[in-house]
Design a protein around this motif. Structure first.
Motif, short mmCIF file in Angstrom:
data_model
loop_
_atom_site.label_atom_id
_atom_site.label_comp_id
_atom_site.label_asym_id
_atom_site.label_seq_id
_atom_site.Cartn_x
_atom_site.Cartn_y
_atom_site.Cartn_z
N UNK A 71 0.80 -1.23 0.00
CA UNK A 71 0.00 0.00 0.00
C UNK A 71 0.84 1.28 0.00
N UNK A 72 2.12 1.14 0.28
CA UNK A 72 2.97 2.33 0.44
C UNK A 72 3.33 2.98 -0.88
N UNK A 73 3.49 4.33 -0.87
CA UNK A 73 4.08 4.98 -2.04
C UNK A 73 5.51 4.46 -2.21
N UNK A 74 6.14 4.56 -3.33
CA UNK A 74 5.67 5.32 -4.50
C UNK A 74 4.76 4.50 -5.43
N UNK A 75 4.58 3.21 -5.15
CA UNK A 75 3.89 2.38 -6.13
C UNK A 75 2.82 1.53 -5.45
N UNK A 76 1.78 2.19 -4.88
CA UNK A 76 0.79 1.41 -4.15
C UNK A 76 -0.07 0.57 -5.09
N UNK A 77 -0.64 -0.52 -4.56
CA UNK A 77 -1.50 -1.39 -5.36
C UNK A 77 -2.70 -0.58 -5.86
N UNK A 78 -3.29 -0.99 -7.01
CA UNK A 78 -4.43 -0.24 -7.54
C UNK A 78 -5.61 -0.24 -6.56
N UNK A 79 -6.36 0.86 -6.56
CA UNK A 79 -7.48 0.95 -5.61
C UNK A 79 -8.81 0.75 -6.32
N UNK A 80 -9.84 0.45 -5.51
CA UNK A 80 -11.20 0.32 -6.05
C UNK A 80 -11.89 1.69 -6.05
N UNK A 81 -11.56 2.49 -5.03
CA UNK A 81 -12.18 3.83 -4.92
C UNK A 81 -11.30 4.66 -4.01
N UNK A 82 -11.38 5.98 -4.15
CA UNK A 82 -10.66 6.83 -3.20
C UNK A 82 -11.35 8.17 -3.06
N UNK A 83 -11.01 8.86 -1.98
CA UNK A 83 -11.59 10.17 -1.72
C UNK A 83 -10.55 10.98 -0.93
N UNK A 84 -10.60 12.31 -1.07
CA UNK A 84 -9.70 13.14 -0.26
C UNK A 84 -10.47 13.69 0.92
N UNK A 85 -9.84 13.60 2.08
CA UNK A 85 -10.45 14.05 3.33
C UNK A 85 -9.57 15.16 3.89
N UNK A 86 -10.17 16.33 4.18
CA UNK A 86 -9.38 17.46 4.69
C UNK A 86 -9.54 17.59 6.19
N UNK A 87 -8.43 17.76 6.88
CA UNK A 87 -8.49 17.91 8.35
C UNK A 87 -7.89 19.27 8.72
N UNK A 88 -8.78 20.16 9.20
CA UNK A 88 -8.40 21.54 9.46
C UNK A 88 -7.89 21.73 10.89
N UNK A 89 -6.96 22.67 11.02
CA UNK A 89 -6.44 23.01 12.36
C UNK A 89 -7.02 24.32 12.87
N UNK A 90 -7.52 25.15 11.95
CA UNK A 90 -8.07 26.46 12.35
C UNK A 90 -9.53 26.53 11.92
N UNK A 91 -10.42 26.73 12.90
CA UNK A 91 -11.84 26.88 12.59
C UNK A 91 -12.03 28.16 11.78
N UNK A 92 -13.14 28.27 11.03
CA UNK A 92 -13.37 29.49 10.26
C UNK A 92 -13.32 30.71 11.18
N UNK A 93 -12.62 31.74 10.74
CA UNK A 93 -12.57 32.99 11.50
C UNK A 93 -11.43 33.07 12.51
N UNK A 94 -10.76 31.97 12.78
CA UNK A 94 -9.61 32.02 13.72
C UNK A 94 -8.50 32.84 13.05
#
Ligand SMILES: CC(C)(COP(=O)(O)OP(=O)(O)OC[C@H]1O[C@@H](n2cnc3c(N)ncnc32)[C@H](O)[C@@H]1OP(=O)(O)O)[C@@H](O)C(=O)NCCC(=O)NCCSC(=O)CCC(=O)O
Length: 381
Positions: free
Chosen positions: A84-107
């Motif tokens: 599963x590791x880069x640089x050459x991970x096995x092919x995937x069935x599906x993927x999505x990007x998940x964003x994890x924020x450190x600053x709430x809006x307006x901080x």
């Protein structure tokens, strides 16, 4: 997920999809991989460096204004880490990007150069006033902003305070002057959005003993959160207005090296043998919160917390709370931050062991976060 240097961090777990081909990590048990059983945040908290070159890298969030980008992918079969590791991970069935924020809006993130003070102030959205916190890390040095960014996202005005290895500050942990920390408190209390007349402080490791000193020697500091610290002033002399607190030293001959990994647990001298280094916290007009990882391999944090509390009790003080966490090591981060059992250290030029096991350590990070916020809210007024 990539850190700012381009080092990949990855985690994986094995699931058995349901009849519709769905995997729901919030309900399903992992059958293997970095964790087993039911642990909804296991994939996020379980990140480890993926490259062998950076095997012991600790994840430092340096760019708090941009979220972590986590690529989540699903693969057929129960593959190994290598597959599963880069640089050459096995092919995937599906993927999505998940964003994890450190600053709430307006901080707001405000770099600080005030007198000698170097750091970054994080302010929540809105007019305030917000409880003010001086936030300190330890032997890593430099300026770590991620805890303050998250504190501001939860209603605190938090000053991430550098004290060595940053800008024009001393390069190493040699000597500090209490006036530096007084100036940091003064900066906070002069700010229009900060609740007056008192502030709190948080410190981990070397920052833990500094938090005790701030609460002892600076009258406006009324709440101190100590995370895996020491009851003595470690390593660097602290200059006071009248006199000084010498530093408790390391006995390097007690460093152990096992398979190239440094173990420092026995190396810090026993504070009881050097009473002149102990911080006289019984004199403080402040409240203390001691948070202890019971399998801290860097320092004997449980012993140091017990010694601190004994001192308070002997003086008839009950101005403290203590919480001890099973399976928890030295590097206690914010909830679900990837935790590191062993990390490379540029001083030793080798990895150093910090301890902890993944699931209890990550669970403790969440409990500690809730406990410390409640404590600070209660005592900063
Ligand atoms: C994380 C690093 C290594 C980053 O160093 P720098 O910022 O100077 O940047 P760098 O250029 O990326 O790294 C410096 C040199 O180390 C090498 N290097 C970095 N990470 C490495 C790794 N994981 N494995 C092998 N080598 C590594 C780089 O290749 C480079 O080597 P060349 O020079 O040959 O190019 C350092 O800041 C460090 O050691 N910090 C202490 C980390 C830590 O865990 N401290 C916990 C203390 S416990 C504590 O106090 C808790 C509270 C707190 O965190 O403060």
């Amino acid at each position: 997920m990539k850190d700012i240097r381009g080092v990949h961090f990855m985690s994986y777990a094995h699931f058995i999809a349901n009849d519709e081909g769905k995997v729901d990590v919030s309900r399903m048990e992992s059958q293997g991989g970095h964790y087993k059983g039911h642990f909804p945040m296991g994939l996020i908290g379980g990140f480890k460096p993926a490259s062998s070159e950076f095997k012991y890298a600790r994840f430092f969030k340096r760019d708090v204004e941009t979220p972590n980008e986590v690529k989540v992918s699903v693969h057929e079969g129960h593959l190994s880490e290598e597959d599963l590791c880069p640089p050459d991970p096995a092919p995937h069935l599906a993927w999505v990007t998940h964003l994890r924020h450190y600053m709430a809006p307006g901080v707001k993130r405000i770099p600080v150069r005030y007198g000698k003070v170097r750091g970054t102030l994080f302010l929540p959205q809105g007019p305030g006033p917000f409880p003010g916190v001086v936030d300190m890390f330890g032997g890593t040095g430099g300026l770590l902003e991620y805890r303050s960014a998250q504190l501001a996202s939860r209603g605190f005005a938090s000053l991430a305070l550098a004290f060595f290895g940053y800008d024009d500050l001393p390069k190493s942990l040699e000597e500090f002057n209490i006036t530096y920390f007084e100036e940091a408190v003064e900066f906070l209390l002069k700010h229009e959005k900060i609740l007056k007349p008192n502030v709190g402080t948080i410190g981990i490791s070397k920052g833990g003993d500094l938090a005790l000193s701030l609460a002892t020697y600076i009258p406006e500091v009324k709440a101190a959160v100590w995370i895996n610290g020491c009851n003595a002033n470690v390593q660097s002399t602290l200059q006071l207005h009248h006199g000084k607190l010498p530093g408790l030293k390391y006995d390097i001959s007690k460093l152990q090296v096992v398979d190239g990994v440094f173990d420092t647990c026995e190396a810090l001298l026993n504070p009881e043998d050097y009473p002149e280094t102990i911080i006289p916290i019984e004199k403080a007009d402040a409240n203390f919160l001691f948070l202890v990882g019971l399998v801290d391999r860097n320092w004997k944090s449980e012993l140091y917390a017990d010694l601190a509390i004994k001192r308070l009790q002997q003086a008839g003080r009950d101005n403290y709370e203590v919480h001890k966490y099973e399976g928890t090591g030295h590097l206690i981060e914010c909830p679900y931050s990837p935790y590191a059992h062993t990390t490379y250290h540029s001083v030793t030029r080798a990895p150093v062991v910090f301890g902890g096991t993944m699931v209890p350590h990550l669970q403790a990070q969440l409990q500690i976060w809730n406990t410390l916020r409640k404590f600070l809210t209660r005592f900063i007024r």
